[in-house]
Design a protein around this motif. Structure first.
Motif, PDB file in Angstrom:
ATOM      1  N   MET A 117     -23.991 -46.101   8.554  1.00  0.00           N
ATOM      2  CA  MET A 117     -23.060 -45.744   9.585  1.00  0.00           C
ATOM      3  C   MET A 117     -21.729 -46.437   9.286  1.00  0.00           C
ATOM      4  N   PRO A 118     -20.615 -45.663   9.258  1.00  0.00           N
ATOM      5  CA  PRO A 118     -19.308 -46.249   8.929  1.00  0.00           C
ATOM      6  C   PRO A 118     -18.823 -47.138  10.075  1.00  0.00           C
ATOM      7  N   PRO A 119     -18.111 -48.226   9.782  1.00  0.00           N
ATOM      8  CA  PRO A 119     -17.679 -49.179  10.811  1.00  0.00           C
ATOM      9  C   PRO A 119     -16.562 -48.638  11.716  1.00  0.00           C
ATOM     10  N   ASP A 120     -15.826 -47.636  11.303  1.00  0.00           N
ATOM     11  CA  ASP A 120     -14.704 -47.183  12.127  1.00  0.00           C
ATOM     12  C   ASP A 120     -15.081 -46.053  13.085  1.00  0.00           C
ATOM     13  N   ASP A 121     -16.357 -45.779  13.312  1.00  0.00           N
ATOM     14  CA  ASP A 121     -16.755 -44.767  14.287  1.00  0.00           C
ATOM     15  C   ASP A 121     -16.479 -45.233  15.713  1.00  0.00           C
ATOM     16  N   GLU A 122     -16.490 -46.519  15.959  1.00  0.00           N
ATOM     17  CA  GLU A 122     -16.279 -47.065  17.292  1.00  0.00           C
ATOM     18  C   GLU A 122     -14.793 -47.204  17.635  1.00  0.00           C
ATOM     19  N   ALA A 123     -13.910 -47.239  16.673  1.00  0.00           N
ATOM     20  CA  ALA A 123     -12.484 -47.460  16.913  1.00  0.00           C
ATOM     21  C   ALA A 123     -11.817 -46.169  17.401  1.00  0.00           C
ATOM     22  N   PRO A 124     -10.926 -46.264  18.447  1.00  0.00           N
ATOM     23  CA  PRO A 124     -10.221 -45.056  18.904  1.00  0.00           C
ATOM     24  C   PRO A 124      -9.201 -44.625  17.858  1.00  0.00           C
ATOM     25  N   PRO A 125      -8.873 -43.353  17.859  1.00  0.00           N
ATOM     26  CA  PRO A 125      -7.884 -42.886  16.867  1.00  0.00           C
ATOM     27  C   PRO A 125      -6.514 -43.499  17.168  1.00  0.00           C
ATOM     28  N   LYS A 126      -5.756 -43.768  16.134  1.00  0.00           N
ATOM     29  CA  LYS A 126      -4.428 -44.343  16.302  1.00  0.00           C
ATOM     30  C   LYS A 126      -3.444 -43.262  16.753  1.00  0.00           C
ATOM     31  N   ARG A 127      -2.575 -43.651  17.692  1.00  0.00           N
ATOM     32  CA  ARG A 127      -1.519 -42.753  18.139  1.00  0.00           C
ATOM     33  C   ARG A 127      -0.338 -42.892  17.203  1.00  0.00           C
ATOM     34  N   PRO A 128       0.381 -41.805  17.009  1.00  0.00           N
ATOM     35  CA  PRO A 128       1.592 -41.922  16.189  1.00  0.00           C
ATOM     36  C   PRO A 128       2.631 -42.792  16.906  1.00  0.00           C
ATOM     37  N   LYS A 129       3.431 -43.518  16.138  1.00  0.00           N
ATOM     38  CA  LYS A 129       4.431 -44.415  16.726  1.00  0.00           C
ATOM     39  C   LYS A 129       5.544 -43.649  17.441  1.00  0.00           C
ATOM     40  N   TRP A 130       5.807 -42.425  17.068  1.00  0.00           N
ATOM     41  CA  TRP A 130       6.884 -41.674  17.693  1.00  0.00           C
ATOM     42  C   TRP A 130       6.599 -41.368  19.150  1.00  0.00           C
ATOM     43  N   VAL A 131       5.322 -41.333  19.571  1.00  0.00           N
ATOM     44  CA  VAL A 131       4.986 -41.037  20.969  1.00  0.00           C
ATOM     45  C   VAL A 131       5.526 -42.150  21.875  1.00  0.00           C
ATOM     46  N   ALA A 132       5.345 -43.396  21.459  1.00  0.00           N
ATOM     47  CA  ALA A 132       5.853 -44.513  22.255  1.00  0.00           C
ATOM     48  C   ALA A 132       7.373 -44.461  22.347  1.00  0.00           C
ATOM     49  N   TRP A 133       8.038 -44.170  21.242  1.00  0.00           N
ATOM     50  CA  TRP A 133       9.501 -44.092  21.254  1.00  0.00           C
ATOM     51  C   TRP A 133       9.981 -42.929  22.111  1.00  0.00           C
ATOM     52  N   ALA A 134       9.254 -41.815  22.081  1.00  0.00           N
ATOM     53  CA  ALA A 134       9.629 -40.667  22.907  1.00  0.00           C
ATOM     54  C   ALA A 134       9.499 -41.003  24.388  1.00  0.00           C
ATOM     55  N   LEU A 135       8.422 -41.712  24.768  1.00  0.00           N
ATOM     56  CA  LEU A 135       8.249 -42.115  26.164  1.00  0.00           C
ATOM     57  C   LEU A 135       9.353 -43.077  26.605  1.00  0.00           C
ATOM     58  N   ILE A 136       9.719 -44.006  25.740  1.00  0.00           N
ATOM     59  CA  ILE A 136      10.797 -44.943  26.060  1.00  0.00           C
ATOM     60  C   ILE A 136      12.114 -44.186  26.247  1.00  0.00           C
ATOM     61  N   ALA A 137      12.383 -43.225  25.393  1.00  0.00           N
ATOM     62  CA  ALA A 137      13.623 -42.454  25.497  1.00  0.00           C
ATOM     63  C   ALA A 137      13.657 -41.639  26.785  1.00  0.00           C
ATOM     64  N   VAL A 138      12.544 -41.014  27.146  1.00  0.00           N
ATOM     65  CA  VAL A 138      12.487 -40.222  28.377  1.00  0.00           C
ATOM     66  C   VAL A 138      12.700 -41.121  29.594  1.00  0.00           C
ATOM     67  N   MET A 139      12.078 -42.276  29.615  1.00  0.00           N
ATOM     68  CA  MET A 139      12.248 -43.208  30.736  1.00  0.00           C
ATOM     69  C   MET A 139      13.690 -43.703  30.819  1.00  0.00           C
ATOM     70  N   ALA A 140      14.304 -43.995  29.679  1.00  0.00           N
ATOM     71  CA  ALA A 140      15.693 -44.456  29.669  1.00  0.00           C
ATOM     72  C   ALA A 140      16.622 -43.365  30.198  1.00  0.00           C
ATOM     73  N   LEU A 141      16.395 -42.108  29.802  1.00  0.00           N
ATOM     74  CA  LEU A 141      17.221 -41.016  30.308  1.00  0.00           C
ATOM     75  C   LEU A 141      17.036 -40.825  31.812  1.00  0.00           C
ATOM     76  N   ALA A 142      15.817 -40.974  32.299  1.00  0.00           N
ATOM     77  CA  ALA A 142      15.572 -40.847  33.736  1.00  0.00           C
ATOM     78  C   ALA A 142      16.306 -41.943  34.507  1.00  0.00           C
ATOM     79  N   VAL A 143      16.253 -43.162  34.028  1.00  0.00           N
ATOM     80  CA  VAL A 143      16.947 -44.269  34.692  1.00  0.00           C
ATOM     81  C   VAL A 143      18.459 -44.046  34.666  1.00  0.00           C
ATOM     82  N   LEU A 144      19.003 -43.643  33.524  1.00  0.00           N
ATOM     83  CA  LEU A 144      20.440 -43.389  33.430  1.00  0.00           C
ATOM     84  C   LEU A 144      20.868 -42.239  34.345  1.00  0.00           C
ATOM     85  N   GLY A 145      20.039 -41.218  34.449  1.00  0.00           N
ATOM     86  CA  GLY A 145      20.349 -40.111  35.351  1.00  0.00           C
ATOM     87  C   GLY A 145      20.383 -40.546  36.799  1.00  0.00           C
TER      88      GLY A 145
END
Length: 160
Positions: A1-29
């Motif tokens: 059994m491979p050891p990485d079956d228990e680990a969740p899949p990694k999210r791409p880093k751009w998703v976090a940056w996109a969320l930060i950008a959307v929140m910043a635009l909402a605050v500025l608006g």
């Protein structure tokens, strides 16, 4: 059994940056909306700025009336040159400037309200405004330079 079956899949880093950008635009608006909702006198707008024409003008002979208008709820429905819910201050000045009892009439309208003078628009009662404050408001209003021509029924909404 491979050891990485228990680990969740990694999210791409751009998703976090996109969320930060959307929140910043909402605050500025939201900040932009808040800034635009402040009266021009508070935010330091000059006379040439867009939207400054609807601000209450420089002091006239009846400064206490201007202060009472700015401190009350009048600016929620009336603009200086534009119709919002009710007619503009200049249209009111143009309509009633020729009446001998204009100040007394406006004092009564401010305190008691009414409907039908400017179409189907309702002017709510303002019982919290004292007789003296209403008189100062009316005198300030009548001291304004009226618009060039009296408002037509079509521009005030009386034909609806």
């Amino acid at each position: 059994m491979p050891p990485d079956d228990e680990a969740p899949p990694k999210r791409p880093k751009w998703v976090a940056w996109a969320l930060i950008a959307v929140m910043a635009l909402a605050v500025l608006g939201m900040l932009n909306l808040g800034w635009r909702m402040l009266p021009a006198a508070v935010r330091g707008a000059d006379a040439g700025a867009p939207g400054a024409t609807d601000a209450v003008p420089a002091p006239t002979a009846a400064l206490p009336g201007r202060t009472a208008v700015e401190g009350g709820d009048c600016l929620r429905c009336h603009g200086m040159d534009r119709n919002y819910v009710g007619p503009s201050f200049r249209q009111i000045a143009a309509r009633y400037s020729g009446r001998a009892d204009a100040a007394d009439y406006l004092v009564r309208k401010i305190r008691e309200g009414g409907v039908g003078e400017w179409g189907r628009v309702v002017m709510p009662r303002q019982p919290h405004v004292s007789e003296a404050q209403a008189r100062e408001m009316a005198q300030w209003l009548l001291s304004l330079a009226p618009v060039d021509a009296a408002p037509s029924a079509a521009s005030t909404g009386a034909t609806r």
